[in-house]
Write a protein that holds these residues in place. Sequence first.
Motif, PDB file in Angstrom:
ATOM      1  N   VAL A  32      39.284  19.071  12.390  1.00  0.00           N
ATOM      2  CA  VAL A  32      38.167  20.002  12.094  1.00  0.00           C
ATOM      3  C   VAL A  32      37.765  19.889  10.630  1.00  0.00           C
ATOM      4  N   LEU A  33      39.003  20.026   9.842  1.00  0.00           N
ATOM      5  CA  LEU A  33      38.678  20.050   8.465  1.00  0.00           C
ATOM      6  C   LEU A  33      38.003  18.323   8.111  1.00  0.00           C
ATOM      7  N   LYS A  34      38.541  17.294   8.909  1.00  0.00           N
ATOM      8  CA  LYS A  34      38.031  15.935   8.768  1.00  0.00           C
ATOM      9  C   LYS A  34      36.360  15.968   8.932  1.00  0.00           C
ATOM     10  N   ALA A  35      36.055  16.789   9.810  1.00  0.00           N
ATOM     11  CA  ALA A  35      34.583  16.758  10.033  1.00  0.00           C
ATOM     12  C   ALA A  35      34.001  17.439   8.914  1.00  0.00           C
ATOM     13  N   VAL A  36      34.510  18.638   8.307  1.00  0.00           N
ATOM     14  CA  VAL A  36      33.935  19.195   7.535  1.00  0.00           C
ATOM     15  C   VAL A  36      33.799  18.505   6.140  1.00  0.00           C
ATOM     16  N   ALA A  37      34.926  17.769   5.907  1.00  0.00           N
ATOM     17  CA  ALA A  37      34.910  16.702   4.722  1.00  0.00           C
ATOM     18  C   ALA A  37      33.526  15.803   4.919  1.00  0.00           C
ATOM     19  N   GLU A  38      33.338  15.332   6.167  1.00  0.00           N
ATOM     20  CA  GLU A  38      32.304  14.349   6.659  1.00  0.00           C
ATOM     21  C   GLU A  38      30.887  15.196   6.532  1.00  0.00           C
ATOM     22  N   HIS A  39      30.824  16.467   7.081  1.00  0.00           N
ATOM     23  CA  HIS A  39      29.381  16.834   7.232  1.00  0.00           C
ATOM     24  C   HIS A  39      28.923  17.899   6.112  1.00  0.00           C
ATOM     25  N   ALA A  40      29.867  18.695   5.440  1.00  0.00           N
ATOM     26  CA  ALA A  40      29.523  19.875   4.877  1.00  0.00           C
ATOM     27  C   ALA A  40      30.489  20.193   3.591  1.00  0.00           C
ATOM     28  N   PRO A  41      31.120  19.009   2.785  1.00  0.00           N
ATOM     29  CA  PRO A  41      32.115  19.242   1.797  1.00  0.00           C
ATOM     30  C   PRO A  41      31.772  19.966   0.461  1.00  0.00           C
ATOM     31  N   GLN A  42      30.692  20.461   0.536  1.00  0.00           N
ATOM     32  CA  GLN A  42      30.335  21.447  -0.776  1.00  0.00           C
ATOM     33  C   GLN A  42      30.288  22.708  -0.167  1.00  0.00           C
ATOM     34  N   CYS A  43      30.419  22.910   0.923  1.00  0.00           N
ATOM     35  CA  CYS A  43      30.292  24.570   1.501  1.00  0.00           C
ATOM     36  C   CYS A  43      31.704  25.316   1.007  1.00  0.00           C
ATOM     37  N   PRO A  44      31.512  26.386   0.746  1.00  0.00           N
ATOM     38  CA  PRO A  44      32.624  27.398   0.477  1.00  0.00           C
ATOM     39  C   PRO A  44      33.575  27.398   1.879  1.00  0.00           C
ATOM     40  N   LEU A  45      34.757  27.435   1.792  1.00  0.00           N
ATOM     41  CA  LEU A  45      35.557  27.039   2.879  1.00  0.00           C
ATOM     42  C   LEU A  45      36.908  28.020   2.855  1.00  0.00           C
ATOM     43  N   THR A  46      37.221  28.651   4.104  1.00  0.00           N
ATOM     44  CA  THR A  46      38.319  29.419   3.982  1.00  0.00           C
ATOM     45  C   THR A  46      38.851  29.039   5.580  1.00  0.00           C
ATOM     46  N   ARG A  91      43.661  20.015   1.019  1.00  0.00           N
ATOM     47  CA  ARG A  91      43.866  18.976  -0.169  1.00  0.00           C
ATOM     48  C   ARG A  91      43.647  17.583   0.349  1.00  0.00           C
ATOM     49  N   LYS A  92      44.315  17.198   1.365  1.00  0.00           N
ATOM     50  CA  LYS A  92      44.273  16.003   1.838  1.00  0.00           C
ATOM     51  C   LYS A  92      42.895  15.408   2.327  1.00  0.00           C
ATOM     52  N   HIS A  93      42.118  16.365   2.595  1.00  0.00           N
ATOM     53  CA  HIS A  93      40.620  16.032   2.796  1.00  0.00           C
ATOM     54  C   HIS A  93      39.814  16.154   1.780  1.00  0.00           C
ATOM     55  N   GLY A  94      40.390  16.397   0.512  1.00  0.00           N
ATOM     56  CA  GLY A  94      39.548  16.448  -0.548  1.00  0.00           C
ATOM     57  C   GLY A  94      38.677  17.680  -0.702  1.00  0.00           C
ATOM     58  N   LEU A  95      39.236  18.895  -0.054  1.00  0.00           N
ATOM     59  CA  LEU A  95      38.455  20.102   0.047  1.00  0.00           C
ATOM     60  C   LEU A  95      38.886  21.164  -0.742  1.00  0.00           C
ATOM     61  N   ASP A  96      39.921  20.933  -1.557  1.00  0.00           N
ATOM     62  CA  ASP A  96      40.880  21.956  -2.108  1.00  0.00           C
ATOM     63  C   ASP A  96      39.716  22.672  -3.123  1.00  0.00           C
ATOM     64  N   ALA A  97      39.100  22.095  -3.826  1.00  0.00           N
ATOM     65  CA  ALA A  97      38.234  22.652  -4.874  1.00  0.00           C
ATOM     66  C   ALA A  97      37.439  23.921  -4.357  1.00  0.00           C
ATOM     67  N   ARG A  98      36.928  23.731  -2.961  1.00  0.00           N
ATOM     68  CA  ARG A  98      36.040  24.655  -2.262  1.00  0.00           C
ATOM     69  C   ARG A  98      36.823  25.551  -1.278  1.00  0.00           C
ATOM     70  N   TYR A  99      38.046  25.529  -1.208  1.00  0.00           N
ATOM     71  CA  TYR A  99      38.912  26.179  -0.300  1.00  0.00           C
ATOM     72  C   TYR A  99      39.704  27.399  -0.965  1.00  0.00           C
ATOM     73  N   VAL A 100      39.568  28.537   0.011  1.00  0.00           N
ATOM     74  CA  VAL A 100      40.415  29.558  -0.360  1.00  0.00           C
ATOM     75  C   VAL A 100      41.002  30.212   0.767  1.00  0.00           C
ATOM     76  N   GLY A 101      42.191  30.091   1.150  1.00  0.00           N
ATOM     77  CA  GLY A 101      42.973  30.493   2.408  1.00  0.00           C
ATOM     78  C   GLY A 101      42.724  31.831   2.798  1.00  0.00           C
ATOM     79  N   GLY A 102      42.800  32.211   3.976  1.00  0.00           N
ATOM     80  CA  GLY A 102      42.801  33.568   4.370  1.00  0.00           C
ATOM     81  C   GLY A 102      43.752  33.805   5.927  1.00  0.00           C
ATOM     82  N   HIS A 103      44.188  35.056   5.887  1.00  0.00           N
ATOM     83  CA  HIS A 103      44.684  35.284   7.119  1.00  0.00           C
ATOM     84  C   HIS A 103      44.670  36.929   7.288  1.00  0.00           C
ATOM     85  N   PRO A 104      43.650  37.211   8.386  1.00  0.00           N
ATOM     86  CA  PRO A 104      43.736  38.781   8.713  1.00  0.00           C
ATOM     87  C   PRO A 104      44.881  39.168   9.652  1.00  0.00           C
ATOM     88  N   MET A 105      45.502  40.153   9.115  1.00  0.00           N
ATOM     89  CA  MET A 105      46.839  40.434   9.978  1.00  0.00           C
ATOM     90  C   MET A 105      46.651  41.211  11.064  1.00  0.00           C
TER      91      MET A 105
END
Lengths: 316, 316
Positions: free
Chosen positions: B78-92, B106-120
């Motif tokens: 899924v991240l591969k597809a994001v990198a291909e189609h929408a790499p500038q979008c904010p990503l979580t 990081r591997k898919h070059g999306l690190d700069a726009r990525y902020v991870g999350g996890h709802p408990m």
Amino acid sequence: MSVPVCVLGLGLIGGSLLRAASAAGRTAYGYNRSGDAAAAASADGFEASADLGGVLARARADGALIVIAVPMPAVNSVLKAVAEHAPQCPLTDVVSVKEPVAALARKHGLDARYVGGHPMAGTAESGWAAGDAELFRNARWVVSVDSGRDPVVWKHVVRLALDCGSVVVPAESGEHDEAAARISHLPHLFAETLALAGARGGDLTLALAAGSFRDGTRVAGTAPALVDAMCEANADALRRVLDEALQTLTAARKALAGDSTAELTAAGFDAHQRYLRRGEKSAITAVSPGAPGWLEELRAAGRRGEALLTLPEERS
Amino acid sequence: MSVPVCVLGLGLIGGSLLRAASAAGRTAYGYNRSGDAAAAASADGFEASADLGGVLARARADGALIVIAVPMPAVNSVLKAVAEHAPQCPLTDVVSVKEPVAALARKHGLDARYVGGHPMAGTAESGWAAGDAELFRNARWVVSVDSGRDPVVWKHVVRLALDCGSVVVPAESGEHDEAAARISHLPHLFAETLALAGARGGDLTLALAAGSFRDGTRVAGTAPALVDAMCEANADALRRVLDEALQTLTAARKALAGDSTAELTAAGFDAHQRYLRRGEKSAITAVSPGAPGWLEELRAAGRRGEALLTLPEERS
């Protein structure tokens, strides 16, 4: 059949038993070493005394069923008094471990009149004030079917359990103790260990804890002295069960070195499904205490997870 | 501030998120690989499609916050597809483990726009039908404060969590994963092990099981594949925490050889009391995303067990 009930020890379990037997219309009276608890029980309208010899003299006179309801460390001295003052009375107990109590009954020469018991009920509270006449309602009350049990005493004990609203599960003392280690004492040790694992993670970790941690650690809220008393009295069985659990977890650790938890989760899920289906077991109906093979038949029924809902002679 | 929300994966968590974001008045739409789930979501009145490229083209066009809500094994593709189609979008993401997802971003070059999350939050169920707009209400939603996070993306992710009714706990990915191992993944392994210990005792043992066994094994009722996915994705942290727990239990076993459980029960009780008091932590109020040291300040607050209840600029 309904002899008087003499309860020795008026803490949570004994105090609840005095209330429940009275509520069922039985003549019931009790003893507690602490005069405060005896006074509190008297103030609540029950017959209670701190005079052990006097209470046992009454039990001897009226042929009461004596119920040992003191903590395990006090069982020896109470049985000694029973042997001295009322050795012919039918005798049972409600202590959480059965082999050690049975051994003490033998030591004091009370084996022939003793049939052990254990109501699987309780709360994290303790003392007379915490007691409740409804504590045993719908609980499973283990009654011993060890070799040599007297059928008349056995029926006295079963009648008491039924009068308190419980169903009766027949089990040998050793089988009871292993079962208790598996479904109560090991869960307590696991809950303590999980609570420690969480707290070692610090405030961030505890802030993120949700349902699985809450439920997995719940019984770690029990007073440590109560958990110690339960677990230490059943140390033999608990050591075996803990060793087995350590083997399970060590195997899981090895599988996790290969990034897999599938073997444990498949087996654990199946085991849990079996537990959820346990309620489908049938009731024991064909038992005649004292008939040839009656103890063996009850043992087999208990091992199938069956329970006695009434005494045989009460059926049509 | 309130950009559209593009949810990739419409299972329990993603499906609940699509509902919750919509209920909060956000423009929200989703993708699911299975056309059945997408059709079910559409039938329930949500915008959902099984065309990943099409959904990502829309996200690119409207600058949506993309939320990865697929199981860990599907994150890479899924991240591969994001990198291909929408790499500038904010990503979580809302995946239960954070380091491995961050590594793939990081591997898919999306690190700069990525902020991870996890709802408990969660239940033992799964799939679109199990979703609930209220699933995240009052939950703790971890949002990454790893070095290098973009403050604008960070605020987008926090806004989404708050819109869903959660409070935000800031944590580094590695800290989150160790915490999750302690308060979720280890409890699952313990529940499986307890369920096995009970079932190995047979029907008699299961018949006697009461509250401590019921609660200690509850999460063993979760589908094994879901437990495996959680635990295996977090295998590094879980190995460390399981080793520590094995040390605790092995020490308890040694003490039990001397008939004592007092050391474990005292420490476990204290740890559980600390857990019960965790709710007293205060709210995070003094944070300005993007200001010097903002990530360090949030990390420190998260370690104190504090949570963010509103976004700073919304306060008076």
